[in-house]
Design an enzyme around this catalytic site. Structure first.
Site, PDB file in Angstrom:
ATOM      1  N   CYS A 155      -2.516   1.610   5.615  1.00 48.32           N
ATOM      2  CA  CYS A 155      -3.051   0.519   4.813  1.00 48.32           C
ATOM      3  C   CYS A 155      -3.870  -0.394   5.716  1.00 48.32           C
ATOM      4  O   CYS A 155      -3.479  -1.526   6.002  1.00 48.32           O
ATOM      5  CB  CYS A 155      -1.884  -0.224   4.168  1.00 48.32           C
ATOM      6  SG  CYS A 155      -2.423  -1.281   2.859  1.00 48.32           S
ATOM      7  N   GLU A 156      -4.958   0.136   6.205  1.00 45.09           N
ATOM      8  CA  GLU A 156      -5.851  -0.630   7.082  1.00 45.09           C
ATOM      9  C   GLU A 156      -7.218   0.054   7.087  1.00 45.09           C
ATOM     10  O   GLU A 156      -7.305   1.267   7.310  1.00 45.09           O
ATOM     11  CB  GLU A 156      -5.265  -0.715   8.497  1.00 45.09           C
ATOM     12  CG  GLU A 156      -6.140  -1.505   9.412  1.00 45.09           C
ATOM     13  CD  GLU A 156      -5.400  -2.177  10.574  1.00 45.09           C
ATOM     14  OE1 GLU A 156      -4.173  -2.423  10.473  1.00 45.09           O
ATOM     15  OE2 GLU A 156      -6.071  -2.465  11.569  1.00 45.09           O
ATOM     16  N   HIS A 169      -8.632   4.956  41.634  1.00 47.03           N
ATOM     17  CA  HIS A 169      -8.863   5.525  40.303  1.00 47.03           C
ATOM     18  C   HIS A 169      -9.784   4.548  39.588  1.00 47.03           C
ATOM     19  O   HIS A 169      -9.367   3.453  39.233  1.00 47.03           O
ATOM     20  CB  HIS A 169      -7.534   5.683  39.552  1.00 47.03           C
ATOM     21  CG  HIS A 169      -7.708   6.030  38.103  1.00 47.03           C
ATOM     22  ND1 HIS A 169      -7.977   7.307  37.688  1.00 47.03           N
ATOM     23  CD2 HIS A 169      -7.686   5.271  36.990  1.00 47.03           C
ATOM     24  CE1 HIS A 169      -8.110   7.315  36.367  1.00 47.03           C
ATOM     25  NE2 HIS A 169      -7.936   6.092  35.920  1.00 47.03           N
ATOM     26  N   TYR A 228      -3.641  11.499  25.437  1.00 43.93           N
ATOM     27  CA  TYR A 228      -3.659  10.179  24.807  1.00 43.93           C
ATOM     28  C   TYR A 228      -3.646  10.300  23.284  1.00 43.93           C
ATOM     29  O   TYR A 228      -4.269   9.513  22.575  1.00 43.93           O
ATOM     30  CB  TYR A 228      -4.858   9.352  25.307  1.00 43.93           C
ATOM     31  CG  TYR A 228      -4.921   9.318  26.821  1.00 43.93           C
ATOM     32  CD1 TYR A 228      -3.957   8.617  27.542  1.00 43.93           C
ATOM     33  CD2 TYR A 228      -5.882  10.024  27.538  1.00 43.93           C
ATOM     34  CE1 TYR A 228      -3.966   8.612  28.933  1.00 43.93           C
ATOM     35  CE2 TYR A 228      -5.906  10.023  28.925  1.00 43.93           C
ATOM     36  CZ  TYR A 228      -4.949   9.312  29.607  1.00 43.93           C
ATOM     37  OH  TYR A 228      -4.950   9.316  30.984  1.00 43.93           O
ATOM     38  N   GLU A 233      -5.341  13.246  40.496  1.00 46.02           N
ATOM     39  CA  GLU A 233      -4.337  12.708  39.571  1.00 46.02           C
ATOM     40  C   GLU A 233      -4.824  12.755  38.122  1.00 46.02           C
ATOM     41  O   GLU A 233      -4.967  11.715  37.458  1.00 46.02           O
ATOM     42  CB  GLU A 233      -4.064  11.264  39.985  1.00 46.02           C
ATOM     43  CG  GLU A 233      -2.826  10.647  39.428  1.00 46.02           C
ATOM     44  CD  GLU A 233      -2.644   9.280  40.059  1.00 46.02           C
ATOM     45  OE1 GLU A 233      -1.741   9.159  40.888  1.00 46.02           O
ATOM     46  OE2 GLU A 233      -3.417   8.357  39.744  1.00 46.02           O
ATOM     47  N   PRO A 234      -5.100  13.932  37.631  1.00 52.48           N
ATOM     48  CA  PRO A 234      -5.693  14.029  36.293  1.00 52.48           C
ATOM     49  C   PRO A 234      -4.658  13.897  35.173  1.00 52.48           C
ATOM     50  O   PRO A 234      -3.518  14.350  35.302  1.00 52.48           O
ATOM     51  CB  PRO A 234      -6.265  15.453  36.288  1.00 52.48           C
ATOM     52  CG  PRO A 234      -5.334  16.208  37.183  1.00 52.48           C
ATOM     53  CD  PRO A 234      -4.864  15.246  38.236  1.00 52.48           C
ATOM     54  N   GLY A 235      -5.081  13.284  34.096  1.00 50.75           N
ATOM     55  CA  GLY A 235      -4.280  13.281  32.880  1.00 50.75           C
ATOM     56  C   GLY A 235      -5.020  14.103  31.843  1.00 50.75           C
ATOM     57  O   GLY A 235      -4.691  15.239  31.528  1.00 50.75           O
ATOM     58  N   ARG A 236      -6.134  13.514  31.358  1.00 45.03           N
ATOM     59  CA  ARG A 236      -6.944  14.136  30.319  1.00 45.03           C
ATOM     60  C   ARG A 236      -7.326  15.580  30.665  1.00 45.03           C
ATOM     61  O   ARG A 236      -7.257  16.464  29.816  1.00 45.03           O
ATOM     62  CB  ARG A 236      -8.228  13.303  30.176  1.00 45.03           C
ATOM     63  CG  ARG A 236      -9.148  13.733  29.054  1.00 45.03           C
ATOM     64  CD  ARG A 236     -10.464  12.917  29.113  1.00 45.03           C
ATOM     65  NE  ARG A 236     -10.249  11.524  29.374  1.00 45.03           N
ATOM     66  CZ  ARG A 236      -9.972  10.617  28.441  1.00 45.03           C
ATOM     67  NH1 ARG A 236      -9.907  10.987  27.190  1.00 45.03           N
ATOM     68  NH2 ARG A 236      -9.783   9.359  28.758  1.00 45.03           N
ATOM     69  N   GLY A 284      -9.464  10.649  36.015  1.00 43.92           N
ATOM     70  CA  GLY A 284     -10.781  10.313  35.484  1.00 43.92           C
ATOM     71  C   GLY A 284     -11.669  11.485  35.161  1.00 43.92           C
ATOM     72  O   GLY A 284     -12.745  11.291  34.580  1.00 43.92           O
TER      73      GLY A 284
END
Ligand code: LLP
Length: 432
Positions: A353-354, A201, A389, A278-281, A237
């Site tokens: 607060c950033e 990967h 994500y 093995e995809p996530g996105r 990926g």
């Protein structure tokens, strides 16, 4: 298979997955993640030519999403003890721990180390492991001599949408360095472990050009392992479109490259070799939207800020990587907008607060603007392509509760994570 060449992301919307935005906001509150089950099912279907679609659950690990991908025939990857427990809780089962020819393990543990809990768990449940470090081979062998393992190889190159998501090359901590594969084959032998699979990967959100280079590296590595090999994994990926001019990846071309690689190996060793991806996105990004309410509008010098009730505690991708997400306005008063409604150049910020709590920023923290329909306080902002994500990288920074999550399936909007309460946020804290 998805046919759209390029995407269209309208900047004025009324619905998400067939449900009126205002209704979703009233029923479930904001900030709110809304996922469309049909999109996830379609993306799994796109990858049907592969022998196994292994969902990298780190992208979106809500139990209901895991259950959904399971029902649509995908198996799952786990990178931690609790991701293993999530997979089990969502109904994935464990076999006898083998990676034999005719059985695809439903859960696989892929990591660069075993913390003590994950090692105990893979041993207890006989979860197959994909070792990303030589030490893992020794540690696993000490507990389960005679077992089988697969190896994650770092081929010496990588590529991702950001330097932070490149997982190959010597600047990455991931995988077993390709030149140490010989040594790892010896290590496995010493531990009486059989290497039955290889995995690469090279990064997240990469492109076909880089992904294609992996096939050659895989073939080279496979010849070091030899005839015990039963499976290869192309890793994850796969890119997904986030901008209007982003093109869909040519999956047929990608599959053909890997299929040819696997076929050559199968012919050489006289065994079938199963081919995993093995995809996530790719499976969840497009399915998810983050719905927020505009709570303040202000001018700072020449600049216009729309401040919404979601921040980087809900969606960290812009602050972490300068990631671009499509955005749209939904007018809360039922106003439809249209050709006469004006547009503005707005900076979209959250409540934290950033200073970095800005959704419209480029890598390096450079604030930019987005062209959006003119909006008022009380209107909604819909951030698209946020299903990977997104919620999983949420935090309680500024003591903000994690967002609620809703899954729309068969026309019904079901709550799949309730908004955290104050008690949830302080759970475990103790004043001694
Ligand atoms: N397999 C392994 C071993 C991985 O490390 C990853 C992602 C995947 C598969 C899935 O990659 P995908 O198909 O989703 O590209 N937080 C970042 C992405 C981090 C990816 C980590 N590993 C982002 O928001 O872009």
């Amino acid at each position: 298979m998805a046919t759209l060449e390029t995407m269209q992301f309208p900047t004025l919307v009324e619905e998400i997955a067939g449900h009126a935005v205002g209704q979703l906001a009233k029923q479930f509150g904001t900030p709110l993640y809304v996922y469309d089950a049909a999109t996830i099912a379609e993306r799994i279907g796109d990858l049907a030519p592969f022998d196994a679609v292994r969902f990298a659950q780190k992208a979106c690990s809500n139990l209901a999403i895991l259950d959904l991908v399971r029902r649509h025939g995908a198996v799952v990857d786990a990178v931690s003890a609790y991701e293993i427990r999530r997979a089990l809780a969502a109904g994935f089962t464990v076999g006898d721990g083998t990676t034999g020819d005719d059985e695809t393990p439903q859960i696989f543990y892929t990591a660069d180390l075993f913390d003590r809990e994950s090692l105990d768990l893979v041993v207890e449940y006989k979860i197959p492991v994909n070792c990303g470090s030589p030490d893992m081979i020794d540690q696993y062998g000490a507990r389960l001599p005679g077992g089988q393992i697969t190896l994650r190889i770092n081929p010496g190159f990588g590529h991702g949408h950001s330097r932070k998501t490149n997982t190959g090359g010597d600047g990455s901590k991931h995988g077993i360095w390709h030149e140490q594969l010989d040594d790892c084959v010896e290590r496995a032998k010493r531990n009486k472990l059989t290497i039955t699979g290889l995995h690469m990967h090279i990064g997240s959100g990469t492109d076909l050009e880089h992904l294609s280079q992996v096939c050659g590296a895989m073939e080279k590595a496979a010849h070091v392992v030899g005839p015990t090999l039963r499976s290869i994994s192309a890793g994850g990926g796969l890119p997904t479109p986030y901008r209007e001019d982003d093109k869909r990846v040519d999956l047929a071309a990608y599959f053909d490259l890997w299929d040819a690689t696997r076929n050559r190996l199968a012919t050489t060793y006289g065994n079938p070799i199963s081919l995993e991806i093995e995809p996530g996105r790719y499976l969840t990004a497009e399915s998810g939207s983050l719905l927020a309410e505009i709570r303040a509008i202000k001018h700072m010098g020449e600049k216009l800020y729309y401040l919404v009730d979601a921040g980087f505690n809900n969606l960290a991708r812009p602050i972490l990587y300068g990631s671009y997400h499509p955005m749209a306005i939904c007018h809360s008063n039922g106003e439809r907008g249209g050709p006469t409604s004006g547009t503005v150049e707005a900076i979209i910020g959250g409540p934290l607060c950033e200073s970095g709590d800005i959704f419209t920023q480029e890598e390096g923290g450079y604030v930019c603007t987005r062209t959006l329909p003119e909006a008022a306080v009380g209107d909604y902002l819909v951030i698209g392509c946020a299903g990977a994500y997104g919620a999983v990288m949420g935090s309680n920074y500024n003591s903000k509760p994690l967002a609620a999550e809703v899954l729309v399936e068969n026309g019904k909007a079901n709550l799949i994570r309730s908004r955290q309460t104050f008690d949830d946020v302080i759970r475990g804290e103790v004043i001694p």
